[in-house]
Scaffold this motif. Structure first.
Motif, PDB file in Angstrom:
ATOM      1  N   THR A  39       4.068  45.973  96.057  1.00 54.12           N
ATOM      2  CA  THR A  39       3.831  46.462  97.418  1.00 54.12           C
ATOM      3  C   THR A  39       2.769  45.614  98.109  1.00 54.12           C
ATOM      4  O   THR A  39       2.915  45.246  99.275  1.00 54.12           O
ATOM      5  CB  THR A  39       3.412  47.945  97.392  1.00 54.12           C
ATOM      6  OG1 THR A  39       4.468  48.705  96.797  1.00 54.12           O
ATOM      7  CG2 THR A  39       3.138  48.473  98.789  1.00 54.12           C
ATOM      8  N   ALA A  40       1.711  45.283  97.382  1.00 46.07           N
ATOM      9  CA  ALA A  40       0.651  44.440  97.947  1.00 46.07           C
ATOM     10  C   ALA A  40       1.189  43.047  98.275  1.00 46.07           C
ATOM     11  O   ALA A  40       0.898  42.496  99.347  1.00 46.07           O
ATOM     12  CB  ALA A  40      -0.519  44.347  96.979  1.00 46.07           C
ATOM     13  N   LYS A  41       2.002  42.494  97.372  1.00 46.46           N
ATOM     14  CA  LYS A  41       2.569  41.166  97.609  1.00 46.46           C
ATOM     15  C   LYS A  41       3.514  41.185  98.799  1.00 46.46           C
ATOM     16  O   LYS A  41       3.536  40.258  99.603  1.00 46.46           O
ATOM     17  CB  LYS A  41       3.310  40.653  96.363  1.00 46.46           C
ATOM     18  CG  LYS A  41       2.405  40.389  95.183  1.00 46.46           C
ATOM     19  CD  LYS A  41       1.523  39.206  95.429  1.00 46.46           C
ATOM     20  CE  LYS A  41       0.681  38.882  94.210  1.00 46.46           C
ATOM     21  NZ  LYS A  41      -0.288  37.832  94.471  1.00 46.46           N
ATOM     22  N   LYS A  42       4.306  42.232  98.930  1.00 47.02           N
ATOM     23  CA  LYS A  42       5.227  42.351 100.058  1.00 47.02           C
ATOM     24  C   LYS A  42       4.451  42.463 101.368  1.00 47.02           C
ATOM     25  O   LYS A  42       4.828  41.841 102.369  1.00 47.02           O
ATOM     26  CB  LYS A  42       6.137  43.559  99.895  1.00 47.02           C
ATOM     27  CG  LYS A  42       7.180  43.681 100.992  1.00 47.02           C
ATOM     28  CD  LYS A  42       8.073  44.879 100.777  1.00 47.02           C
ATOM     29  CE  LYS A  42       9.146  44.989 101.838  1.00 47.02           C
ATOM     30  NZ  LYS A  42       8.676  44.989 103.200  1.00 47.02           N
ATOM     31  N   ALA A  43       3.368  43.210 101.357  1.00 47.76           N
ATOM     32  CA  ALA A  43       2.544  43.336 102.556  1.00 47.76           C
ATOM     33  C   ALA A  43       1.957  41.983 102.954  1.00 47.76           C
ATOM     34  O   ALA A  43       1.921  41.630 104.137  1.00 47.76           O
ATOM     35  CB  ALA A  43       1.437  44.355 102.339  1.00 47.76           C
ATOM     36  N   GLU A  44       1.521  41.218 101.969  1.00 45.73           N
ATOM     37  CA  GLU A  44       0.991  39.878 102.247  1.00 45.73           C
ATOM     38  C   GLU A  44       2.079  38.986 102.840  1.00 45.73           C
ATOM     39  O   GLU A  44       1.847  38.260 103.812  1.00 45.73           O
ATOM     40  CB  GLU A  44       0.465  39.232 100.961  1.00 45.73           C
ATOM     41  CG  GLU A  44      -0.803  39.838 100.418  1.00 45.73           C
ATOM     42  CD  GLU A  44      -1.189  39.254  99.067  1.00 45.73           C
ATOM     43  OE1 GLU A  44      -0.694  38.155  98.713  1.00 45.73           O
ATOM     44  OE2 GLU A  44      -1.973  39.895  98.348  1.00 45.73           O
ATOM     45  N   ASP A  46       4.870  39.923 104.394  1.00 43.69           N
ATOM     46  CA  ASP A  46       5.220  40.417 105.736  1.00 43.69           C
ATOM     47  C   ASP A  46       4.187  39.981 106.771  1.00 43.69           C
ATOM     48  O   ASP A  46       4.534  39.693 107.915  1.00 43.69           O
ATOM     49  CB  ASP A  46       5.358  41.938 105.745  1.00 43.69           C
ATOM     50  CG  ASP A  46       6.619  42.404 105.058  1.00 43.69           C
ATOM     51  OD1 ASP A  46       7.507  41.575 104.775  1.00 43.69           O
ATOM     52  OD2 ASP A  46       6.737  43.620 104.789  1.00 43.69           O
ATOM     53  N   ALA A  47       2.923  39.956 106.385  1.00 41.80           N
ATOM     54  CA  ALA A  47       1.862  39.573 107.311  1.00 41.80           C
ATOM     55  C   ALA A  47       1.954  38.105 107.711  1.00 41.80           C
ATOM     56  O   ALA A  47       1.490  37.720 108.784  1.00 41.80           O
ATOM     57  CB  ALA A  47       0.498  39.859 106.687  1.00 41.80           C
TER      58      ALA A  47
END
Length: 53
Positions: A39-44, A46-47
């Protein structure tokens, strides 16, 4: 998170059930950690994407 799983004594069904429970608990903990990281990697990721408005 502990990877120790109680051993199963021969002929002891309760020990087998306890061990199965411990294995499931360990799998749930690992799955939660994987979800947290992904989830953290996906957020990074996406950003960093540029999206048209």
């Amino acid at each position: 998170m502990s990877d120790s799983v109680p051993p199963v004594s021969s002929g002891n069904s309760q020990a087998a059930i306890d061990r199965m429970g411990a294995v499931f608990d360990m799998a749930i903990e690992k799955s939660a950690k994987i979800t947290e990281i992904s989830t953290a990697k996906k957020a990074e990721l996406d950003a960093t994407k540029q999206r048209p408005n």
